[in-house]
Design a protein around this motif. Structure first.
Motif, PDB file in Angstrom:
ATOM      1  N   ASP A 177       0.855  -1.187   0.000  1.00  0.00           N
ATOM      2  CA  ASP A 177       0.000   0.000   0.000  1.00  0.00           C
ATOM      3  C   ASP A 177       0.893   1.240   0.000  1.00  0.00           C
ATOM      4  O   ASP A 177       2.125   1.139  -0.030  1.00  0.00           O
ATOM      5  N   LEU A 178       0.242   2.401   0.008  1.00  0.00           N
ATOM      6  CA  LEU A 178       1.022   3.638  -0.132  1.00  0.00           C
ATOM      7  C   LEU A 178       2.082   3.766   0.956  1.00  0.00           C
ATOM      8  O   LEU A 178       3.233   4.122   0.673  1.00  0.00           O
ATOM      9  N   SER A 179       1.723   3.458   2.197  1.00  0.00           N
ATOM     10  CA  SER A 179       2.718   3.670   3.252  1.00  0.00           C
ATOM     11  C   SER A 179       3.867   2.667   3.129  1.00  0.00           C
ATOM     12  O   SER A 179       5.018   3.012   3.404  1.00  0.00           O
ATOM     13  N   LEU A 185      10.757   3.408  -0.330  1.00  0.00           N
ATOM     14  CA  LEU A 185      11.468   4.414  -1.125  1.00  0.00           C
ATOM     15  C   LEU A 185      12.314   5.312  -0.223  1.00  0.00           C
ATOM     16  O   LEU A 185      13.460   5.629  -0.531  1.00  0.00           O
ATOM     17  N   ARG A 186      11.740   5.693   0.907  1.00  0.00           N
ATOM     18  CA  ARG A 186      12.504   6.546   1.830  1.00  0.00           C
ATOM     19  C   ARG A 186      13.788   5.862   2.282  1.00  0.00           C
ATOM     20  O   ARG A 186      14.819   6.495   2.424  1.00  0.00           O
ATOM     21  N   SER A 203       7.552   4.473 -12.141  1.00  0.00           N
ATOM     22  CA  SER A 203       6.983   5.270 -13.224  1.00  0.00           C
ATOM     23  C   SER A 203       5.460   5.140 -13.331  1.00  0.00           C
ATOM     24  O   SER A 203       4.940   4.039 -13.514  1.00  0.00           O
ATOM     25  N   ARG A 204       4.800   6.261 -13.182  1.00  0.00           N
ATOM     26  CA  ARG A 204       3.349   6.398 -13.393  1.00  0.00           C
ATOM     27  C   ARG A 204       2.512   5.518 -12.472  1.00  0.00           C
ATOM     28  O   ARG A 204       1.323   5.283 -12.735  1.00  0.00           O
ATOM     29  N   LYS A 205       3.116   4.987 -11.429  1.00  0.00           N
ATOM     30  CA  LYS A 205       2.380   4.038 -10.590  1.00  0.00           C
ATOM     31  C   LYS A 205       1.314   4.720  -9.746  1.00  0.00           C
ATOM     32  O   LYS A 205       1.330   5.937  -9.533  1.00  0.00           O
ATOM     33  N   ALA A 210      -1.677   8.656  -6.006  1.00  0.00           N
ATOM     34  CA  ALA A 210      -2.249   8.804  -4.661  1.00  0.00           C
ATOM     35  C   ALA A 210      -1.681  10.034  -3.957  1.00  0.00           C
ATOM     36  O   ALA A 210      -2.387  10.726  -3.223  1.00  0.00           O
ATOM     37  N   ILE A 211      -0.414  10.296  -4.172  1.00  0.00           N
ATOM     38  CA  ILE A 211       0.213  11.436  -3.496  1.00  0.00           C
ATOM     39  C   ILE A 211      -0.161  12.757  -4.163  1.00  0.00           C
ATOM     40  O   ILE A 211      -0.395  13.764  -3.500  1.00  0.00           O
TER      41      ILE A 211
END
Ligand code: 7PJ
Length: 261
Positions: A177-179, A185-186, A203-205, A210-211
């Motif tokens: 999920d996003l988090s 990534l962080r 890319s384009r995900k 969402a962000i």
């Protein structure tokens, strides 16, 4: 790494089933735009997508590979999990297999890649694209992804694939999920301790949408470039992207600064 999808249903550039001429034109354009690797996929792997047969995958892929191979002079990667597709593609000069199952999808994939002497990209995913977005609960996503990749690297090396031929990838958006995606990534540099090149596919995900609120994949280019630069800063060395020209321009600036005095 520029993406060439020859699926009728890929999420960001799909809709139109791609004919051989269109595929060759796009491959050429990606190369001219500055791609160093071309990644060709004939099986959609977006969330919810269903697998295709080997026959169908080869039917889509081989004419394109034949046409592209002697028209562009950058290495070609094929997105596949199937040993039979690997073998056929290898015969047409493909040296890298980008397997979202990390060589678990087909029991013959690992021994085949080893026998051929191919390079492989191992990506983290849970489940399969059709059910992966129900599998997004992690205690500690970073540790789990790193341990998974470490285990897959071991399996590949034991199976006869040279370490030098392995690229690793946290699999953004695959059972995450996003988090989860943001944590990975962080802290992407945590994967550096595995000692292998890191590929980032952002890319384009959906996470970019969402962000930013960019609902359509085609409207996510600038967000994707921003995420790609962050990934570079955290140790990624291969960026898998749709928008090669835009990404190359940004990467040139990043590189000039990274190596400035
Ligand atoms: C990835 C991929 C990725 C690798 C796709 C999409 C969905 N292969 N194939 N890494 N994503 N290695 O392009 O958005 O992130 S398909």
């Amino acid at each position: 790494m520029g993406i060439l999808n020859i699926t009728p249903d890929s999420f960001s550039d799909g809709g139109e089933a791609m004919g051989v001429d269109a595929a060759v034109a796009r491959a050429h354009a990606l190369w001219q735009a500055g791609a160093d690797i071309l990644d060709i996929g004939a099986e959609s792997t977006r969330p919810g997508s269903l697998p295709v047969s080997e026959e169908e995958e080869l039917h889509r892929l081989l004419p394109v590979l034949e046409a592209v191979a002697d028209r562009i002079s950058i290495p070609i990667s094929v997105d596949t999990s199937k040993a039979g597709v690997m073998r056929a593609a290898w015969g047409l000069g493909v040296g890298l297999f980008n397997d979202i199952t990390a060589l678990r999808g087909d029991p013959l994939a690992l021994p085949t890649a080893a026998e051929l002497g191919a390079s492989v990209c191992l990506m983290h995913m849970r489940g399969r694209p059709r059910d992966m977005q129900q599998l997004t609960h992690y205690e500690d996503v970073l540790t789990e992804v790193r341990d998974f990749l470490a285990e897959r690297i071991d399996a590949c090396v034991r199976g006869g694939i040279a370490r030098e031929r392995i690229v690793i990838d946290p699999g953004f958006g695959f059972a995450k999920d996003l988090s989860d995606n943001l944590t990975l990534l962080r802290h992407l540099d945590a994967l550096s301790e595995l000692g292998l090149p890191i590929l980032a596919g952002l890319s384009r995900k959906a996470m970019i949408g969402a962000i930013t609120g960019a609902g359509l994949a085609k409207d996510r280019v600038m967000g994707s470039v921003a995420a790609a630069l962050w990934a570079l800063g955290k140790g990624a060395v291969i960026l898998r992207v749709h928008d090669v020209a835009e990404t190359v321009q940004a990467v040139r600036i990043w590189g000039a600064l990274a190596y400035a005095r």
